[in-house]
Scaffold this motif. Structure first.
Motif, PDB file in Angstrom:
ATOM      1  N   GLU A 397       0.829  -1.204   0.000  1.00  0.00           N
ATOM      2  CA  GLU A 397       0.000   0.000   0.000  1.00  0.00           C
ATOM      3  C   GLU A 397       0.868   1.261   0.000  1.00  0.00           C
ATOM      4  OE1 GLU A 397      -3.606   1.963   2.697  1.00  0.00           O
ATOM      5  OE2 GLU A 397      -2.843  -0.048   3.167  1.00  0.00           O
ATOM      6  N   ASN A 398       2.044   1.177   0.597  1.00  0.00           N
ATOM      7  CA  ASN A 398       2.919   2.341   0.667  1.00  0.00           C
ATOM      8  C   ASN A 398       3.373   2.802  -0.720  1.00  0.00           C
ATOM      9  OD1 ASN A 398       4.618   4.172   2.409  1.00  0.00           O
ATOM     10  ND2 ASN A 398       6.226   3.184   1.217  1.00  0.00           N
ATOM     11  N   ASP A 399       3.611   1.855  -1.634  1.00  0.00           N
ATOM     12  CA  ASP A 399       3.996   2.223  -3.003  1.00  0.00           C
ATOM     13  C   ASP A 399       2.882   2.997  -3.694  1.00  0.00           C
ATOM     14  OD1 ASP A 399       6.494   1.096  -2.789  1.00  0.00           O
ATOM     15  OD2 ASP A 399       5.909  -0.820  -3.685  1.00  0.00           O
ATOM     16  N   VAL A 400       1.640   2.594  -3.442  1.00  0.00           N
ATOM     17  CA  VAL A 400       0.493   3.291  -4.023  1.00  0.00           C
ATOM     18  C   VAL A 400       0.445   4.734  -3.531  1.00  0.00           C
ATOM     19  CG1 VAL A 400      -2.036   3.391  -4.074  1.00  0.00           C
ATOM     20  CG2 VAL A 400      -0.871   1.196  -4.333  1.00  0.00           C
ATOM     21  N   GLN A 401       0.634   4.909  -2.229  1.00  0.00           N
ATOM     22  CA  GLN A 401       0.572   6.250  -1.655  1.00  0.00           C
ATOM     23  C   GLN A 401       1.683   7.144  -2.203  1.00  0.00           C
ATOM     24  OE1 GLN A 401      -1.895   7.427   0.190  1.00  0.00           O
ATOM     25  NE2 GLN A 401      -2.869   5.427  -0.004  1.00  0.00           N
ATOM     26  N   GLN A 402       2.867   6.585  -2.393  1.00  0.00           N
ATOM     27  CA  GLN A 402       3.979   7.385  -2.910  1.00  0.00           C
ATOM     28  C   GLN A 402       3.727   7.834  -4.352  1.00  0.00           C
ATOM     29  OE1 GLN A 402       8.155   6.503  -1.453  1.00  0.00           O
ATOM     30  NE2 GLN A 402       7.256   4.477  -1.205  1.00  0.00           N
ATOM     31  N   ILE A 403       3.185   6.942  -5.173  1.00  0.00           N
ATOM     32  CA  ILE A 403       2.900   7.310  -6.561  1.00  0.00           C
ATOM     33  C   ILE A 403       1.804   8.373  -6.614  1.00  0.00           C
ATOM     34  CG2 ILE A 403       1.900   6.454  -8.726  1.00  0.00           C
ATOM     35  CD1 ILE A 403       3.422   3.899  -8.378  1.00  0.00           C
ATOM     36  N   LEU A 404       0.754   8.197  -5.811  1.00  0.00           N
ATOM     37  CA  LEU A 404      -0.331   9.176  -5.800  1.00  0.00           C
ATOM     38  C   LEU A 404       0.153  10.540  -5.299  1.00  0.00           C
ATOM     39  CD1 LEU A 404      -3.287   7.008  -4.423  1.00  0.00           C
ATOM     40  CD2 LEU A 404      -3.049   7.904  -6.735  1.00  0.00           C
ATOM     41  N   ASN A 405       0.964  10.540  -4.254  1.00  0.00           N
ATOM     42  CA  ASN A 405       1.470  11.802  -3.719  1.00  0.00           C
ATOM     43  C   ASN A 405       2.342  12.539  -4.734  1.00  0.00           C
ATOM     44  OD1 ASN A 405       0.195  11.389  -1.267  1.00  0.00           O
ATOM     45  ND2 ASN A 405       1.968  10.422  -0.324  1.00  0.00           N
ATOM     46  N   GLU A 406       3.069  11.785  -5.545  1.00  0.00           N
ATOM     47  CA  GLU A 406       4.004  12.404  -6.483  1.00  0.00           C
ATOM     48  C   GLU A 406       3.349  12.807  -7.798  1.00  0.00           C
ATOM     49  OE1 GLU A 406       8.317  11.452  -8.642  1.00  0.00           O
ATOM     50  OE2 GLU A 406       7.461  10.049  -7.192  1.00  0.00           O
ATOM     51  N   HIS A 407       2.364  12.028  -8.261  1.00  0.00           N
ATOM     52  CA  HIS A 407       1.877  12.223  -9.626  1.00  0.00           C
ATOM     53  C   HIS A 407       0.391  12.556  -9.758  1.00  0.00           C
ATOM     54  CE1 HIS A 407       5.729  10.926 -11.189  1.00  0.00           C
ATOM     55  NE2 HIS A 407       5.656   9.822 -10.478  1.00  0.00           N
ATOM     56  N   LYS A 408      -0.385  12.416  -8.687  1.00  0.00           N
ATOM     57  CA  LYS A 408      -1.809  12.713  -8.796  1.00  0.00           C
ATOM     58  C   LYS A 408      -2.035  14.212  -8.929  1.00  0.00           C
ATOM     59  CE  LYS A 408      -6.123  12.497  -6.184  1.00  0.00           C
ATOM     60  NZ  LYS A 408      -6.717  12.233  -4.863  1.00  0.00           N
ATOM     61  N   ARG A 425       6.226   5.577 -22.590  1.00  0.00           N
ATOM     62  CA  ARG A 425       6.252   5.546 -24.058  1.00  0.00           C
ATOM     63  C   ARG A 425       6.012   6.944 -24.637  1.00  0.00           C
ATOM     64  NH1 ARG A 425       2.004   1.276 -25.648  1.00  0.00           N
ATOM     65  NH2 ARG A 425       2.720   1.793 -27.753  1.00  0.00           N
ATOM     66  N   GLY A 426       6.646   7.939 -23.990  1.00  0.00           N
ATOM     67  CA  GLY A 426       6.584   9.295 -24.488  1.00  0.00           C
ATOM     68  C   GLY A 426       5.308  10.054 -24.159  1.00  0.00           C
ATOM     69  N   VAL A 427       4.450   9.500 -23.315  1.00  0.00           N
ATOM     70  CA  VAL A 427       3.169  10.120 -22.980  1.00  0.00           C
ATOM     71  C   VAL A 427       3.078  10.304 -21.466  1.00  0.00           C
ATOM     72  CG1 VAL A 427       0.667   9.843 -23.045  1.00  0.00           C
ATOM     73  CG2 VAL A 427       2.031   9.131 -24.996  1.00  0.00           C
ATOM     74  N   SER A 428       2.534  11.458 -21.037  1.00  0.00           N
ATOM     75  CA  SER A 428       2.301  11.695 -19.609  1.00  0.00           C
ATOM     76  C   SER A 428       1.035  10.958 -19.171  1.00  0.00           C
ATOM     77  CB  SER A 428       2.141  13.199 -19.333  1.00  0.00           C
ATOM     78  OG  SER A 428       3.353  13.869 -19.560  1.00  0.00           O
ATOM     79  N   LEU A 429       1.191  10.044 -18.241  1.00  0.00           N
ATOM     80  CA  LEU A 429       0.044   9.284 -17.744  1.00  0.00           C
ATOM     81  C   LEU A 429      -0.743  10.122 -16.735  1.00  0.00           C
ATOM     82  CD1 LEU A 429       1.670   5.779 -17.156  1.00  0.00           C
ATOM     83  CD2 LEU A 429       0.430   6.582 -19.175  1.00  0.00           C
ATOM     84  N   ILE A 430      -2.043   9.886 -16.681  1.00  0.00           N
ATOM     85  CA  ILE A 430      -2.898  10.507 -15.656  1.00  0.00           C
ATOM     86  C   ILE A 430      -3.052   9.500 -14.523  1.00  0.00           C
ATOM     87  CG2 ILE A 430      -5.187  11.403 -15.142  1.00  0.00           C
ATOM     88  CD1 ILE A 430      -5.404  12.253 -18.075  1.00  0.00           C
ATOM     89  N   VAL A 431      -2.682   9.911 -13.322  1.00  0.00           N
ATOM     90  CA  VAL A 431      -2.709   9.019 -12.161  1.00  0.00           C
ATOM     91  C   VAL A 431      -3.855   9.454 -11.242  1.00  0.00           C
ATOM     92  CG1 VAL A 431      -1.399   8.076 -10.231  1.00  0.00           C
ATOM     93  CG2 VAL A 431      -0.213   8.744 -12.338  1.00  0.00           C
ATOM     94  N   GLU A 432      -4.737   8.509 -10.911  1.00  0.00           N
ATOM     95  CA  GLU A 432      -5.880   8.825 -10.053  1.00  0.00           C
ATOM     96  C   GLU A 432      -6.070   7.746  -8.996  1.00  0.00           C
ATOM     97  OE1 GLU A 432      -9.361   9.237 -12.420  1.00  0.00           O
ATOM     98  OE2 GLU A 432      -8.664  11.024 -13.483  1.00  0.00           O
ATOM     99  N   GLU A 433      -6.735   8.146  -7.912  1.00  0.00           N
ATOM    100  CA  GLU A 433      -7.193   7.139  -6.954  1.00  0.00           C
ATOM    101  C   GLU A 433      -8.321   6.355  -7.610  1.00  0.00           C
ATOM    102  OE1 GLU A 433      -8.002   8.280  -2.932  1.00  0.00           O
ATOM    103  OE2 GLU A 433      -6.699  10.038  -3.106  1.00  0.00           O
ATOM    104  N   PRO A 434      -8.322   5.041  -7.508  1.00  0.00           N
ATOM    105  CA  PRO A 434      -9.339   4.258  -8.209  1.00  0.00           C
ATOM    106  C   PRO A 434     -10.637   4.144  -7.425  1.00  0.00           C
ATOM    107  CG  PRO A 434      -7.862   2.783  -7.071  1.00  0.00           C
ATOM    108  CD  PRO A 434      -7.366   4.187  -6.783  1.00  0.00           C
ATOM    109  N   PRO A 435     -11.760   4.024  -8.110  1.00  0.00           N
ATOM    110  CA  PRO A 435     -12.992   3.621  -7.414  1.00  0.00           C
ATOM    111  C   PRO A 435     -12.869   2.159  -6.999  1.00  0.00           C
ATOM    112  CG  PRO A 435     -13.344   3.662  -9.785  1.00  0.00           C
ATOM    113  CD  PRO A 435     -11.958   4.186  -9.561  1.00  0.00           C
TER     114      PRO A 435
END
Length: 810
Positions: A397-408, A425-435
């Protein structure tokens, strides 16, 4: 960290944990016809169905948990030894093959704490807290101003009169003459000539308003604290998952042309840049020691467990519709053959040419479904289906929180053009908390934003047309009642002072008619909301609750008010607004509660289940259809919220002129609260994990009570006194300001809460408490994932027994 043995059997389980991506489907079936219950594939379309499987499915959807305390385990063991042990207890712990759910071993009780609902998502306990908040609001309005209103109306009000002999032969204006009775005596109409009382009333109303504004901030803080506490104590699949959007759908440059495997490898490399917490390092060291002890090849835990891709499912659904059409044809033919006295197991049935032809057609469709699901599972050659979205599940769960804090990023930041630094692949991904997995409307994910906007505009148009029709019906009833009031005035002129029971009857009919119209209105709006094609169940629920509550409020309060004020111009006369709305409040308090308690849906299901079971092997239903019949009625939180909001809006609209409505509505909500708890504990199926977002949005909707309450206070002062007080104007400004300002964000700034992860468990250990996961809920991968889940759980149970023996915990 805890002692080694507590986690080891879960580490061992990791060797068997296989996501839908890690193990490719070899012989996937989409529900093969005529396969036995012991087959790898669930016989979802078999005719005749297996009634024992249907009973297992029903019990698997009981509202309860699969985790027991030691006290509960002892009670269960004692109960299992008694003669009263029944089939339901024998099913405990078993897994339903069709939905991969275990039969709960601890059912909720009527008197359970609201936090006990947290395994259904934070939105479920918050729903019951919401009802309690509404009751508290009504009590505060009553204590600060409503009680004074009622007392002065009854004790000092002299504006309404009793029909007496002096009135014989006089011309009575039935619209202006206020007849004294139990309805009008407690209403504001009885002191409409008492300036001093109404002036003080407005001051008390302002005090009520200020108190409610402060109370709303308290509600929000408690709501957020409650949500945070539940989240820290309960783990969901969403805690280990992120939602990625804007993933390139072009297969060029993919490793082996594999969408999910390539994305998984990319994220596995990326997440290695995050340092591991000391607790996680200790956990992994314990695991390695166990592997050495058991002579198991050492293998590091992958930090990315699975990638579940989102697809356009139109082709899959079209194939399913074709299959259901063929099944319907088969059922029709079987009905004719059974009517001729032929036995279901006879060779005449099995060898009937029409049946054989249809079975072959069904098998052909199933083969297409199998090929499509294999393609979805493998993640290759799916360019025409892949939507550029994926649910990525991590080990920690900690990895999820770190990615969300950095990129959400917030929606506002994205509108300003800010992009995530997570490049793939050269594209900026959109990072969201999932339903939550059950919160996703998988079949709607391919609908574009433009299509959704057009659909919602159409939905609002349809809702407006329906309200206009409802207004016409209410106007028709009002016209009939006005004629009756005129008849009474003529009777008084002729010397007849006896009350006109026709007026009372029509008032009661009108109140019941409004309830019936509201029920029909809710059904229509539900279909309109489905047409709007939301991406999540929460979005759909919020839309349905908001539109339905507002539409029912307009139908119950506003239309009646408009007709009485500007058309019939009868506010407090015989058959007027005050008279009718009092009966509406009484009807709303008791009729819906009685209907909900009787629960016709459950009763009808019992009847149809009994009739179907009597047919035995001559039942024409498929296994899936029988499961749907055996399921208890589904709890619909949006309908419940709509009912509560409608009641709150209506009582706010009429609280100043009919203060008795505060008491009536308070009792109505209290009945609703306990009946809901009883139904959920015993007579409902809950299909979805409800997020706290639903409750947050409903608090936003509830704040409309304030401007409604202030606006009607001002209006009735103007109607009865012909003036407007400063207090009423201040109340309007405060109510509108509270409704317009971002009060949730203000509350977060004033009362900050810090959320921390209390436990650091790998998903293999945490998933034992999940109701479901994304692989099992995504229709593109559900069947394979559910089969694998059952195998995994059975292995986990056996390994746990072995580990308990090894470490002396048995």
């Amino acid at each position: 960290m805890s002692a080694r043995p507590s986690g080891y059997q879960q580490f061992k389980d990791e060797e068997q944990f296989v996501s839908n991506r890690q193990e490719k489907a070899v012989n996937v079936s989409a529900g093969a016809l005529s396969k036995g219950a012991g087959s790898v594939d669930f016989p979802i379309d078999q005719i005749p169905p297996n009634f024992e499987l249907a009973e297992l499915h029903r019990e698997a959807w009981n509202v309860g948990t699969t985790k027991l305390s030691k006290r509960q385990q002892r009670r269960l063991q004692q109960h299992s030894k008694t003669a009263s042990n029944n089939n339901e207890n024998n099913m405990i712990g078993k897994i339903c093959d069709c939905c991969a759910r275990q039969v709960p071993n601890h059912l909720l009780t009527l008197g359970c704490n609201n936090k006990d609902y947290s395994f259904l998502g934070a939105g479920m306990p918050l729903y019951f807290e919401y009802i309690k908040s509404c009751i508290l609001m009504l009590l505060i309005i009553f204590v600060t101003s409503g009680d004074y209103n009622i007392i002065t109306n009854i004790a000092f009000g002299k504006s309404c009169e009793v029909l007496k002999a002096e009135l014989k032969g006089q011309n009575i204006d039935e619209k202006q003459f206020c007849q004294l009775n139990w309805v009008t005596q407690s209403s504001l109409a009885n002191k409409r000539n008492g300036d001093q009382f109404i002036d003080l009333q407005q001051m008390l109303n302002l005090i009520s308003m200020i108190t409610l504004i402060l109370l709303f901030q308290y509600f929000r803080k408690e709501q957020r604290t409650f949500d945070s506490e539940i989240d820290s104590q309960t783990q969901y699949a969403s805690d280990f998952t992120i939602l990625l959007k804007n993933i390139p759908t072009d297969p060029n440059g993919l490793q082996n042309g594999d969408f999910d495997e390539d994305l998984k490898n990319f994220l596995e490399q990326y997440v290695q840049t995050y340092p591991k917490l000391p607790e996680i390092v200790d956990y992994e060291q314990d695991r390695k020691q166990y592997q050495i002890q058991q002579k198991i090849p050492s293998k590091d835990l992958k930090r990315v467990v699975s990638v579940n891709l989102c697809y356009n499912l139109d082709e899959q659904y079209q194939l399913e519709l074709q299959k259901q059409s063929k099944i319907a044809q088969k059922q029709k033919i079987l009905s004719q053959l059974y009517g001729q006295g032929k036995d279901p197991e006879s060779s005449e049935i099995k060898n009937d040419p029409q049946i054989i032809t249809i079975d072959n057609d069904i098998q052909t469709i199933e083969s297409k479904l199998e090929d499509l699901e294999k393609k979805f599972i493998e993640g290759r050659d799916v360019k025409n289906y892949f939507l550029g979205q994926a649910f990525v599940t991590f080990q920690w769960e900690n990895d999820v929180q770190q990615i969300l804090n950095e990129h959400k990023l917030s929606k506002f930041q994205r509108l300003l053009g800010k992009k995530s630094k997570l490049q793939y692949r050269g594209v900026s991904l959109i990072v969201e908390e999932p339903p939550e997995p059950t919160d996703v409307f998988w079949e709607n994910l391919h609908i574009t934003t433009k299509q959704k906007i057009l659909r919602r505009l159409f939905g609002y148009t349809i809702t407006a047309i329906i309200l206009a029709i409802c207004g016409g019906l209410i106007y028709w009833l009002s016209a009939i009642q006005a004629e009756s009031a005129e008849e009474q005035a003529e009777a008084i002129k002729k010397g007849d002072l006896s009350p006109n029971f026709k007026v009372k009857l029509i008032a009661q009919v009108a109140s019941i008619s409004i309830i019936v119209i509201n029920a029909l209105l809710a059904m229509i709006i539900k279909n309109v909301s489905l047409f709007e094609r939301f991406s999540t169940q929460t979005g759909y629920n919020i839309s349905l609750a908001s539109k339905s509550s507002m539409a029912q409020f307009v139908n119950t309060a506003v239309i009646t008010f408009a007709i009485s004020t500007w058309v019939t111009k009868n506010i407090y006369g015989t058959g007027g607004l005050v008279y009718n709305q009092t009966y509406v409040f009484l009807s709303n308090a008791f009729i819906p509660a009685i209907v909900s308690l009787i629960d016709a849906g459950t009763l009808s299901k019992w009847v149809f289940q009994y009739l179907e079971k009597k047919k035995g092997n001559k039942s024409l239903k498929t296994q899936k259809q029988l499961h749907e019949l055996y399921e208890r009625p589904i709890f619909d939180i949006s309908v419940s919220y709509a009912t509560i909001l409608k009641n709150m809006y209506v009582v706010a609209f009429y609280a100043s002129v009919i203060p008795l409505a505060l008491i009536i509505t308070c009792f109505a909500l209290l009945f609703h609260y306990w009946i809901e708890k009883y139904n959920i504990a015993r007579r409902r199926t809950i299909k979805y994990n409800y997020s706290s977002q639903m409750s947050i949005e409903m608090i936003e909707q509830l704040e409309l009570v304030l401007p409604i309450y202030c606006g009607t206070n001002l209006w009735w002062e103007y109607v009865f006194l012909g003036s407007i007080s400063t207090e009423a104007i201040i109340g309007i400004c405060l109510g509108l300001g509270n409704a317009i300002l971002p009060m949730h964000e203000i509350n977060e700034a004033v009362f900050p809460l810090k959320s921390e992860i209390d436990e650091h468990l790998p998903i293999q250990e945490a998933e034992a408490g999940f109701l479901t996961d994304y692989c099992r809920e995504n229709p593109a991968t559900a069947e394979t994932a559910r089969q694998q889940y059952k195998i995994r759980v059975e292995k986990h149970k056996q390994q746990k027994i072995n580990m308990d023996k090894m470490f002396g915990d048995s």
